[in-house]
Structure formats: structure tokens, C-alpha cells
Design an enzyme around this catalytic site. Structure first.
Site, PDB file in Angstrom:
ATOM      1  N   GLU A  51      -4.970   7.620   0.353  1.00 14.36           N
ATOM      2  CA  GLU A  51      -5.412   6.962   1.590  1.00 14.36           C
ATOM      3  C   GLU A  51      -4.337   6.907   2.687  1.00 14.36           C
ATOM      4  OE1 GLU A  51      -6.775   2.897   1.211  1.00 14.36           O
ATOM      5  OE2 GLU A  51      -7.164   2.764   3.357  1.00 14.36           O
ATOM      6  N   ASP A  56      -6.269   5.526  -4.302  1.00 11.48           N
ATOM      7  CA  ASP A  56      -6.288   4.409  -3.367  1.00 11.48           C
ATOM      8  C   ASP A  56      -5.167   3.480  -3.835  1.00 11.48           C
ATOM      9  OD1 ASP A  56      -6.786   2.338  -1.660  1.00 11.48           O
ATOM     10  OD2 ASP A  56      -8.964   2.536  -1.791  1.00 11.48           O
ATOM     11  N   ILE A  87      -3.814   0.697  -2.733  1.00 11.04           N
ATOM     12  CA  ILE A  87      -4.375  -0.657  -2.877  1.00 11.04           C
ATOM     13  C   ILE A  87      -5.781  -0.585  -2.331  1.00 11.04           C
ATOM     14  CG2 ILE A  87      -4.383  -3.062  -2.101  1.00 11.04           C
ATOM     15  CD1 ILE A  87      -1.465  -3.147  -2.139  1.00 11.04           C
ATOM     16  N   ASP A  88      -6.746  -0.728  -3.200  1.00  7.79           N
ATOM     17  CA  ASP A  88      -8.129  -0.819  -2.740  1.00  7.79           C
ATOM     18  C   ASP A  88      -8.426  -2.310  -2.605  1.00  7.79           C
ATOM     19  OD1 ASP A  88     -10.725   0.028  -2.066  1.00  7.79           O
ATOM     20  OD2 ASP A  88     -11.395  -0.470  -4.091  1.00  7.79           O
ATOM     21  N   ASP A 106     -12.284   5.436  -2.563  1.00  3.49           N
ATOM     22  CA  ASP A 106     -12.890   4.110  -2.751  1.00  3.49           C
ATOM     23  C   ASP A 106     -13.877   4.069  -3.921  1.00  3.49           C
ATOM     24  OD1 ASP A 106     -11.681   2.435  -0.829  1.00  3.49           O
ATOM     25  OD2 ASP A 106     -12.798   3.427   0.759  1.00  3.49           O
ATOM     26  N   THR A 146      -7.387  -4.016   0.430  1.00  5.67           N
ATOM     27  CA  THR A 146      -6.189  -4.575   1.088  1.00  5.67           C
ATOM     28  C   THR A 146      -6.485  -5.954   1.689  1.00  5.67           C
ATOM     29  OG1 THR A 146      -5.435  -2.340   1.545  1.00  5.67           O
ATOM     30  CG2 THR A 146      -4.345  -4.081   2.769  1.00  5.67           C
ATOM     31  N   ASP A 195       0.853  -1.200   0.000  1.00  6.80           N
ATOM     32  CA  ASP A 195       0.000   0.000   0.000  1.00  6.80           C
ATOM     33  C   ASP A 195       0.889   1.251   0.000  1.00  6.80           C
ATOM     34  OD1 ASP A 195      -3.106  -0.826   1.264  1.00  6.80           O
ATOM     35  OD2 ASP A 195      -1.484  -2.259   1.500  1.00  6.80           O
TER      36      ASP A 195
HETATM   37  N1  LIG Z   1     -16.588  -1.045   7.988  1.00  6.31           N
HETATM   38  C1  LIG Z   1     -16.488  -0.729   6.717  1.00  6.31           C
HETATM   39  N2  LIG Z   1     -17.591  -0.505   5.977  1.00  6.31           N
HETATM   40  C2  LIG Z   1     -17.497  -0.189   4.676  1.00  6.31           C
HETATM   41  N3  LIG Z   1     -16.321  -0.067   4.013  1.00  6.31           N
HETATM   42  C3  LIG Z   1     -15.200  -0.269   4.711  1.00  6.31           C
HETATM   43  C4  LIG Z   1     -15.213  -0.611   6.081  1.00  6.31           C
HETATM   44  N4  LIG Z   1     -13.955  -0.757   6.489  1.00  6.31           N
HETATM   45  C5  LIG Z   1     -13.182  -0.504   5.406  1.00  6.31           C
HETATM   46  N5  LIG Z   1     -13.933  -0.206   4.343  1.00  6.31           N
HETATM   47  C6  LIG Z   1     -13.534   0.183   3.006  1.00  6.31           C
HETATM   48  O1  LIG Z   1     -13.812  -0.863   2.094  1.00  6.31           O
HETATM   49  C7  LIG Z   1     -12.773  -0.836   1.118  1.00  6.31           C
HETATM   50  C8  LIG Z   1     -12.712  -2.156   0.408  1.00  6.31           C
HETATM   51  O2  LIG Z   1     -13.920  -2.335  -0.250  1.00  6.31           O
HETATM   52  P1  LIG Z   1     -14.431  -3.745  -0.741  1.00  6.31           P
HETATM   53  O3  LIG Z   1     -15.184  -4.335   0.395  1.00  6.31           O
HETATM   54  O4  LIG Z   1     -15.276  -3.369  -1.888  1.00  6.31           O
HETATM   55  O5  LIG Z   1     -13.224  -4.532  -1.087  1.00  6.31           O
HETATM   56  C9  LIG Z   1     -11.551  -0.547   1.939  1.00  6.31           C
HETATM   57  O6  LIG Z   1     -10.585  -0.011   1.106  1.00  6.31           O
HETATM   58  P2  LIG Z   1      -9.034  -0.326   1.397  1.00  6.31           P
HETATM   59  O7  LIG Z   1      -8.848  -1.779   1.214  1.00  6.31           O
HETATM   60  O8  LIG Z   1      -8.399   0.525   0.386  1.00  6.31           O
HETATM   61  O9  LIG Z   1      -8.767   0.133   2.798  1.00  6.31           O
HETATM   62  C10 LIG Z   1     -12.051   0.460   2.970  1.00  6.31           C
HETATM   63  O10 LIG Z   1     -11.889   1.799   2.570  1.00  6.31           O
HETATM   64 MG   LIG Z   2     -10.099   1.410  -0.595  1.00  4.08          MG
HETATM   65 MG   LIG Z   3      -6.522   1.216   0.183  1.00  4.48          MG
HETATM   66 MG   LIG Z   4      -7.227   0.769   3.741  1.00  3.55          MG
END
Ligand SMILES: Nc1ncnc2c1ncn2[C@@H]1O[C@H](COP(=O)(O)O)[C@@H](OP(=O)(O)O)[C@H]1O
Ligand SMILES: [Mg+2]
Ligand SMILES: [Mg+2]
Ligand SMILES: [Mg+2]
Length: 391
Positions: free
Chosen positions: A113, A176, A178-179, A328, A181, A88
Site C-alpha cells: 500500500e 497491507d 497496517i490495515d 485490503d 489505520t 505503516d
Molecule cells: N471511502 C472508502 N470506502 C471504502 N474503503 C475505504 C475508503 N477509504 C479507505 N478505505 C479502505 O478501508 C480500509 C479499512 O477497512 P475497514 O473499514 O474494514 O477497517 C482502509 O485500509 P487502510 O487502513 O489500510 O488504509 C482503506 O483501504
Molecule cells: Mg487496508
Molecule cells: Mg493500510
Molecule cells: Mg491506508
């Protein structure tokens, strides 16, 4: 584990034969629509798009290297308990460095991020060294020797370039690194998501999805004749959405699935139930008449897959109290809207990226094509009312 194995491990996914129907309809109608803003010409943002594609593809290389050999010591917990890895940070540093180098005349504003807080602590020094090595290796591996060997301080500075708050005036890059993670750490889907805001509107977006097959997921229909994984989606306002192989190939224009029949539509949602209520989406899908089971994958790879018609709907309903962030959704939303789709909140409002880091939405985010949106909004309203009255 190679990337194909990674993908196969990721699969809890079913996409029915509806893709073929959608594809045929799109070909027949030749239709596309976009949400371009009239003040922007399609010739605009050429060099910005080229820089963004280069930055995201390079960051994807770094991430692939780490995902292949992910060590437990590469994964850390942020103050909100969410995971962050050396990839990340490395990805954010690379994108920041490449954008600055490719667009030197720009007054640089990046809303990203990650920040370097934990890496500046005594306990972060080993991790910082590892990130610096990764960034240097990726740059030299790609023959980008214009950067002399970067120091740990250079890397901290590059990461902290991402501290901008964004807003409604001027140009702001949104990243982002790494979206998804959690998906990345699991060995599943993730995306490097980079967008440009101009006066509060998303004007370009790039999504690098290193583990997403070039072929349509869950069907025999292909966008490519190979079993290759690694997709780069990109869109510029008014100019349509495109996909090419991350490894480099000719680009193909993509369109969302154009069905108006919910029975032919499958829907995407988060793999992580903590990120989006699976119960609520299942209730919405049932009210709408969707027959196919949910397709659960991590990250904005969902927007990419939707933009090429692999499914017709994306439902995201975070649990109470969670505030969405612009990184996101910014890149994913333009990739889908330029492919003919619509992104809204659960009350039918367009997404507003002009308010800083947060994306304030009513209840959740829904994405689909123009024909299905009215009935989807009705189903969402009904399901939300039902949920409220059961509390
Ligand atoms: N409690 C929560 N509710 C909703 N989204 C959340 C969460 N905790 C983290 N996320 C977000 O969900 C993203 C991932 O989405 P998805 O579920 O579609 O894979 C995460 O991005 P990161 O991985 O960049 O932190 C983070 O920003
Ligand atoms: Mg993300
Ligand atoms: Mg991320
Ligand atoms: Mg994150």
C-alpha cells in the site's frame, strides 16, 4: 494503555450466544471445505508461509510499540486525505526486508500500500528518521542482528520494494502493512495483512491482529483459556486455516460458523461508516432475518474473526466511486475460504486478484458460509434493487 484496555475501548460489539451453537455443529459434522486450486499441492509454499509468518509477527511488534506511545506527530495525511503513520511505513519496510532475507532465491515482487514519496520530501525527513529508528530497534530487539544498522536510504529502498503492480502471471506478494489505520490511530483493531498470489490466485495469507482477543469476541466461548490479545491467522491453499497467539503458541485449526439459520448469525462490518454503508447492511440483514446487531470492527481482523466462527457474515458496501484494493482483501479472503467460507462480490462473482492493484467488484463484498450464501445473495439483490428504485 495496555492492549486489553485498547480492546475494551474498541467494543461496540455484541455477538450472541450463536457462537456456541455454531461450534457444536461444526464439531458434530467435522466438516470443512476449501476452495483450493487442484494444481497446487498442500506441501507447496511451506517456506513462503514460514517467512510470511515471521515477517508479519515482527511487523506487529513494531506496530504495538507505536500504538502504545502514539504521538500526534506520528500520524500524517496522504494525498487522498487518508491517514498514514510511522508504523505503516515501518511495518512495510520490515516485511519487505524479512521476505527478501528469508526467500533469497525469489525474484521479488511486492504489491504494497505505501510508498516513500512523502518521506523523500524535505518535510518528511524527521518522520523518515523516526521510522528508521523504529525498524532498527525492532530488528535488534528481536535479536535479528544479521541486518547491520539500516540507514534511511535502506529503509526508503525497502518501502519502495512494494511498487509492483501485481497481475495474472507469476508470484506477487501483497501487503497491507497496517490495515485499519484509522482503527490503529483510535487505539482499536488493525491487522498486518500479507498474502502471496500465484498466477492471479491467492495461495497463502497471514493476518496478524495484535488487538484481537484469542477468545471469541462477544461470547464466553473461548479458543483459549486466557484473556490474551494478539492473534496470528494463516492459511495455505488446500491446507486449511489456523490461528495461534501472536506471542507464540500451538496452532489450532479454525472453521467458519456453519449455521444455516440467519437468526443465529451475527454480521461484521466496518467501524467507519465512510468505508461501508451501514444503512445498506442493516437493510440486507433485516431481509435475511438476522436478529443480532452489527459487530463493527476495523480491518481484516473481521476476516480472522469470521474464520473462527465469531460471527457468520461480513458485509462491505463502499460508497459510490470507491475502488477496492487487493491488499485490503487478499490475506483475509484465503483465511476465510480455507476455513470453509466463501467471499464474493454483491453479484455473486468470485473475487479476482489477477487484475493488478485494484479489485473490481460489483457494488460490494460479501462473505459467509456455504449454506447461507444463496439466501444472502438474494437479500443483497433485493436491498440493492430497493435502494436503486428509491434514488
Ligand atoms: N471511502 C472508502 N470506502 C471504502 N474503503 C475505504 C475508503 N477509504 C479507505 N478505505 C479502505 O478501508 C480500509 C479499512 O477497512 P475497514 O473499514 O474494514 O477497517 C482502509 O485500509 P487502510 O487502513 O489500510 O488504509 C482503506 O483501504
Ligand atoms: Mg487496508
Ligand atoms: Mg493500510
Ligand atoms: Mg491506508
Amino acid at each position: 494503555m495496555n492492549t486489553a484496555t485498547v480492546w475494551l475501548r474498541a467494543r461496540s460489539i455484541t455477538i450472541g450466544s450463536d457462537w456456541r451453537v455454531c461450534e457444536a455443529r461444526i464439531r458434530r459434522s467435522g466438516r470443512r471445505c476449501c476452495s483450493s486450486s487442484p494444481f497446487l499441492s498442500s506441501m507447496a509454499y511451506e517456506k513462503e508461509l514460514a517467512a510470511a509468518k515471521k515477517a508479519a509477527a515482527l511487523a506487529a511488534r513494531l506496530c504495538q510499540k507505536v500504538q502504545k506511545a502514539l504521538l500526534q506527530s506520528d500520524v500524517h495525511s496522504k494525498s487522498d486525505k487518508s491517514p498514514v503513520t510511522v508504523a505503516d511505513y515501518g511495518s512495510q519496510a520490515l516485511v519487505s526486508l524479512i521476505l527478501e532475507r528469508e526467500l533469497p532465491s525469489e525474484t521479488f515482487s511486492l504489491v504494497a500500500e505505501e510508498d516513500s514519496g512523502d518521506l523523500r520530501k524535505e518535510s518528511g525527513q524527521d518522520t523518515l528518521k523516526r521510522i528508521t529508528e523504529l525498524v532498527n530497534d525492532t530488528l535488534t530487539g528481536e535479536g535479528l542482528n544479521g541486518f547491520s544498522s539500516l540507514t534511511t536510504n535502506d529503509v526508503l529502498k525497502a518501502i519502495d520494494n512494494g511498487k509492483s503492480d501485481g497481475g495474472s502471471v507469476g508470484r506477487h506478494w501483497v501487503l497491507d502493512p497496517i490495515d485499519g489505520t484509522k482503527g490503529f490511530v483510535r487505539g482499536d483493531q488493525y491487522a498486518i495483512a500479507l498474502a502471496l498470489l500465484h498466477d492471479g490466485k491467492v495461495v497463502l495469507g497471514v493476518l496478524a491482529c495484535p488487538n484481537l482477543p484469542l477468545a471469541s469476541i462477544g461470547s464466553n466461548q473461548t479458543h483459549s483459556s486466557s484473556n490474551e490479545v494478539g492473534c496470528l491467522f494463516f492459511a495455505k491453499v488446500g491446507d486449511g486455516s489456523y490461528m495461534q497467539a501472536l506471542g507464540g503458541s500451538t496452532q489450532t485449526r479454525v472453521h467458519v460458523c456453519d449455521t444455516d439459520n440467519p437468526e443465529e448469525a451475527s454480521f461484521f462490518e466496518s467501524f467507519e461508516a465512510a468505508h461501508s454503508s451501514h444503512d445498506l447492511s442493516s437493510s440486507i440483514a433485516e431481509k435475511l432475518g438476522v436478529k443480532a446487531p452489527p459487530v463493527r470492527i476495523d480491518s481484516q481482523a473481521k476476516y480472522g474473526a469470521l474464520s473462527r466462527g465469531d460471527g457468520a457474515i461480513y458485509l462491505r458496501f463502499p460508497h459510490k466511486g470507491y475502488r477496492e484494493k487487493i491488499w485490503d482483501h487478499a490475506a483475509g479472503s484465503i483465511v476465510v475460504t480455507e476455513a470453509g467460507g466463501i467471499c464474493m462480490d454483491a453479484a455473486g462473482n468470485p473475487l479476482d486478484f489477477s487484475k493488478g492493484k485494484f479489485l473490481d467488484v460489483v457494488s460490494g463484498i460479501i462473505v459467509t458460509n456455504q449454506k447461507l450464501m444463496p439466501s444472502l445473495l438474494r437479500a443483497v439483490k433485493e436491498a440493492l434493487n430497493e435502494k436503486a428504485s428509491s434514488l
